[in-house]
Design an enzyme around this catalytic site. Structure first.
Site, PDB file in Angstrom:
ATOM      1  N   THR A 132      -5.709  -7.671   4.520  1.00  9.98           N
ATOM      2  CA  THR A 132      -5.199  -8.975   2.941  1.00  9.98           C
ATOM      3  C   THR A 132      -4.677  -7.752   1.866  1.00  9.98           C
ATOM      4  O   THR A 132      -4.026  -7.818   1.173  1.00  9.98           O
ATOM      5  CB  THR A 132      -6.494 -10.276   3.142  1.00  9.98           C
ATOM      6  N   ALA A 133      -5.989  -6.886   1.362  1.00 10.21           N
ATOM      7  CA  ALA A 133      -5.011  -5.821   0.465  1.00 10.21           C
ATOM      8  C   ALA A 133      -3.992  -5.301   0.762  1.00 10.21           C
ATOM      9  O   ALA A 133      -3.674  -4.516   0.316  1.00 10.21           O
ATOM     10  CB  ALA A 133      -6.418  -4.783   0.896  1.00 10.21           C
TER      11      ALA A 133
ATOM     12  N   GLY B 203      -8.135 -10.170   8.143  1.00  8.11           N
ATOM     13  CA  GLY B 203      -9.476  -9.114   7.542  1.00  8.11           C
ATOM     14  C   GLY B 203      -9.006  -8.223   6.392  1.00  8.11           C
ATOM     15  O   GLY B 203      -7.991  -9.099   6.176  1.00  8.11           O
ATOM     16  N   CYS B 204     -10.591  -7.225   5.991  1.00  7.63           N
ATOM     17  CA  CYS B 204      -9.636  -7.475   4.572  1.00  7.63           C
ATOM     18  C   CYS B 204      -8.594  -6.142   3.971  1.00  7.63           C
ATOM     19  O   CYS B 204      -8.409  -7.038   3.635  1.00  7.63           O
ATOM     20  CB  CYS B 204     -11.438  -6.868   4.098  1.00  7.63           C
ATOM     21  N   TYR B 205      -8.754  -5.513   4.789  1.00  5.63           N
ATOM     22  CA  TYR B 205      -8.506  -4.411   4.744  1.00  5.63           C
ATOM     23  C   TYR B 205      -6.764  -4.500   4.700  1.00  5.63           C
ATOM     24  O   TYR B 205      -5.542  -5.027   4.028  1.00  5.63           O
ATOM     25  CB  TYR B 205      -8.103  -2.355   5.801  1.00  5.63           C
TER      26      TYR B 205
END
Lengths: 347, 347, 347, 347
Positions: free
Chosen positions: D152-153, D148-150
């Site tokens: 990954t960060a 997911g996006c979060y």
């Protein structure tokens, strides 16, 4: 009518003071000074005030201000320090929206602001201006060093916890992750504040050290009498107004056994401007925009021992001009919300 | 105290009415209706109103509204048409912020709104609600079809020219290039109004035909008694509030010999909300945001015969809720700016 | 490989050239100059280029640039004028993204730019750089005065009409209502371009006279051989990139009998970057953001005689750096879209 | 050429896949499906793709996809789960950008996504798709559940610390304060994602529990083999693209004696997309916008024991479509940056 003067009216906190004072039923604007703009009507610089604010900028001298009951400084640090003594000695009350009278320790002041403090004695008399914390002192104060914007949001988020006689949290390890709109950087031309730079972007800044850090730690100690330690990270949000602080604290055994929601509701029950939101809520900055309100919500994710406190203010109102007017109201025995009843502008 | 009801309080014009009426010194909010939200406190939907507006939504029935002196409709077209007669017959004054009572010609109404007009007789009694144009009629009116947002900005830009006895411009060839913030599209979920779609973008829409076109042409004819022809192009600006209209007219011989700046200044000299800016100025929408003001500037580029009129309003205030309150004030013989003195929120 | 130099790489057009040239398969960046930043890696100033653009700023001298095949000037007016002759004489081709070589008439130049033109002879050799209009001249040119951003959007909107042998419209009365993102104001610190000023606001500027007016009128005359007269009003949109021009023309008898949609489609059939949208469409600026595309739509509201032409570009790409690379490609006999194939970034 | 199919191309991750794949030198788009839009050219829905992407939506059936080498699912959860088995069994590789194959524990999946997992066996074969962590597995995988996006960060921010053999931090008490642009909410009409709601505002959401929390905790355990505990708070930023994660960890004795900056630089030395910024730097989201880059900066405020890690990605690229293409490149033995060399769009 309270006769009011403003020193340094060409920035955003100055123009916000004008917006609020123009409709204040008990205040009369006598003078607004600006070295660079003497003679220019303020409405030429701030067209939003056209037809309603007719005063012009005057020289930033004692002469311009000597008939005032109270003078607000909306100036960069160093200015209020240089000009306040004369006013205070003449019996004029001073509210500094800048940083000159916030830090009690002159060594700390010099470390963070890069200049020595020229008025340590006056500083000794100054009251730290977070109204909800220091109401009684402000009523009697001749000189108020108004709380900064981030420090207002963070201290009000922590105050009910911190002011508890026995610690409820690990006070040596607090994280305050803060986010501010761009107006916090003021109305000075700087590449980093350009629309093309700040828009459609998000960043942290001042991570390794920001002037509001010592102010917050000092403020918390003022409240509790105990030293607290904060990791404070400011961020820049692509919006004009608003601060949201997400504050993380670790509850200790005592804190885990306390009804934190009730604690906050009772602590702030009589505060006109503080809204402890119902369980499960989350505030957005738009819900306070243009107003002097603070909204606070409390969460304990997954029932673990970290409490997340979310607080929002309008940085130009509760974080600056509104709190200044609130302090003035306290000083002159007016109901604190006089002239501050505007509802937030949303959407 | 004027007892006030609102039908359809879940959109932006409804919540803006609440923001304004909550602080109106002569108005008392008796009821706000919403079929879908009966029983829910309005502050749950609009957290900006928390702690200050304590009313809950009620059923959209006559019963809920029968004790009101005036009822505002902040509803999609069709609703006011269906419910107004009963109120008007009961002696309750009605101000419709929607489109049901704007167009006098029912054929035109049906063409542009896709439904027949069910109340032609009531329509006959309705007053077109652009306060600066129809003040005296509004004072006596039982039913007001409030001017739309774009039509307010364009008509006020043209009124001094158009109301001149002999034409000053080519009235058959006016261009009104209009720009609106996204709140004009209302609070309904639609892909085109999503942040990710509207932000960082600019577009024209409704170029081949927009409902405000016939309203503007009708309004201009109401003012002058002469037919005018407009090319009207609305655009969507990535901001929440504000309309700016850039209106282009061709001055005729008579117009070229007229001091247009003076004409405007004199025409609007007694209007509290209209600010004719000094020669050379240009207004931005932020200078009226959150307020009921209109600012107008006049330019004649290169001394040619095209006059460029720039006018700005806040679409939710002077373009909707503020003008509605202004109309109410006129109806009830209050100074028109009662409850509408807020200064614009800028920045 | 074409060896490329850039003079003045610290603004937005300079950094945009870097973004495009860094991935251009036939270009090699040899030098980028900036008096104030000699020695600093460009990626320190523009972190978006980190890890991919490794060059540092060098002195803005002939020495730095003498090995280049082509030099781009991304500088304020006056700079290219002062430095181009030496380069051109050395056989280096020059593309000026600034205004020094746009206006052919030195009196007009002096009137609008407030300085005399020091190189009238060089100006005589310069080619006006709107690629779709002057492709063949550009191929042979030693010096190109690239079209400005607004002039690109307006001229491409009008070109099919204007280049018609017999006039199709009233060419003496054209209205070009233009809207630009804030990056058009460049990367210089100025209060009016601050986020807090430009965001959530919309305004017109330069209404009584803007430097792009004479350029557009000259450009149209270059195309048609006939004089045209424009009312040109630029506006500032709260977004970073993008220009939308809404151009209003009055069709004459001949124009009314012409299939304008087909005229445009045929006129631009072979242009890689120009997209004539289907009937009924309307482009938004986001649909070209970051790309060199132009999209154009045509509308005739209410079947009246006013034609509305809506055109969009990215002001930093087709309005500046992209068109510059397109011109370079033409000069060096590469397919015009080499290195310019990026698709728009949307949303 | 790799033959590619996309299921669910009407959202932002779908259109972003199109933007990237259209210029990928080794990929050929064979099919894009959407139940609701069969037959419609994708460029009608996404005008940014006009003239460059000519494919139309087809039925979401196996038939449409059976000639593909790889199929991307850009769909809400539940869809990939239902359709992947048939593709995988036919030897077609599947990369799910949704959540169906992220959480390994089906109980956890059901708890957070509100539906049972219908393909536990397939889930067992799925590889968790954070390329920098699982490159070798992805090369061989038939099915990838893309990170997911979060997550990954946050995972890339913590990976060098967490993957250390002996813990360097208190892994039981990590705070990840995350901020995302509005495109993270997708292209579905919802009041909370409207421009008028999200613009000029900032808020936290999902504080008491967000689906990315278990994914992050699982991901960290995958890396280290040890359980970690995160307080994860997502916030909504008024911008379209970008995620910034501010991650707070407490260094233990071992961590305090480690050169963390060097640790990160060495750890990521060979990663094309990961940029460990120099000491003292801070990234903004604009510096990665439109690109697959990650930028990371490290700070230890006041020399205390809390380490602040700031990481930025474009949520639609490295947080979704870009990482998907990176995974595809790995699967098909292409250099990982093939088709992903675009530089960030800034400003």
């Amino acid at each position: 009518m309270i006769k009011v003067g403003i020193v340094g009216g060409t920035g955003y906190t100055g123009s916000e003071l004008l917006r609020l004072l123009a409709l204040h039923p008990q205040a009369e604007l006598k003078a607004i000074t600006s070295r660079g703009e003497v003679g220019q009507p303020v409405a030429d610089m701030f067209p939003a005030l056209r037809k309603r604010v007719n005063i012009a900028f005057s020289e930033p001298t004692f002469e311009s201000l000597k008939d005032c009951d109270v003078v607000f400084f909306a100036t960069p640090h160093g200015v209020a320090m240089a000009q306040s003594a004369e006013l205070v000695n003449a019996g004029i009350r001073v509210i500094d929206l800048g940083a000159d009278f916030r830090l009690k320790n002159t060594t700390e002041f010099e470390k963070w602001y890069g200049m020595p403090h020229s008025e340590p004695e006056l500083l000794g008399q100054a009251c730290y201006g977070l109204v909800e914390s220091a109401r009684e002192e402000i009523k009697k104060a001749k000189l108020v060093g108004l709380a900064g914007c981030y420090p207002t949001a963070v201290q009000l988020a922590l105050k009910p916890l911190i002011s508890h006689a026995t610690p409820l949290i690990d006070e040596s390890s607090i994280v305050a992750d803060c986010k501010s709109g761009v107006s916090g950087a003021g109305r000075k031309a700087a590449v980093g504040s350009l629309f093309s730079e700040a828009s459609e972007s998000f960043k942290a800044y001042g991570v390794s050290g920001h002037r509001h850090l010592p102010e917050i730690e000092q403020g918390l100690e003022l409240i509790s009498g105990r030293k607290a330690q904060i990791t404070f990270t400011p961020h820049l949000v692509p919006m004009v107004r608003g601060i949201l602080a997400t504050t993380y604290v670790k509850l200790n055994e005592h804190g885990l056994n306390t009804d934190i929601q009730s604690l906050y509701e009772q602590h702030y029950a009589n505060e006109y401007f503080v809204d402890v939101m119902p369980k499960g809520s989350l505030p957005d900055t738009k819900s306070v925009r243009g107003s002097n309100f603070v909204r606070i919500a409390l969460h304990r994710p997954q029932g673990r021992d970290t409490l997340v406190i979310v607080s929002v203010i309008d940085n130009l109102v509760k974080g600056a001009a509104g709190q200044a007017v609130q302090a003035m109201n306290a000083m002159f025995d007016l109901p604190e919300h006089t002239g501050l009843e505007q509802l937030p502008l949303s959407p």
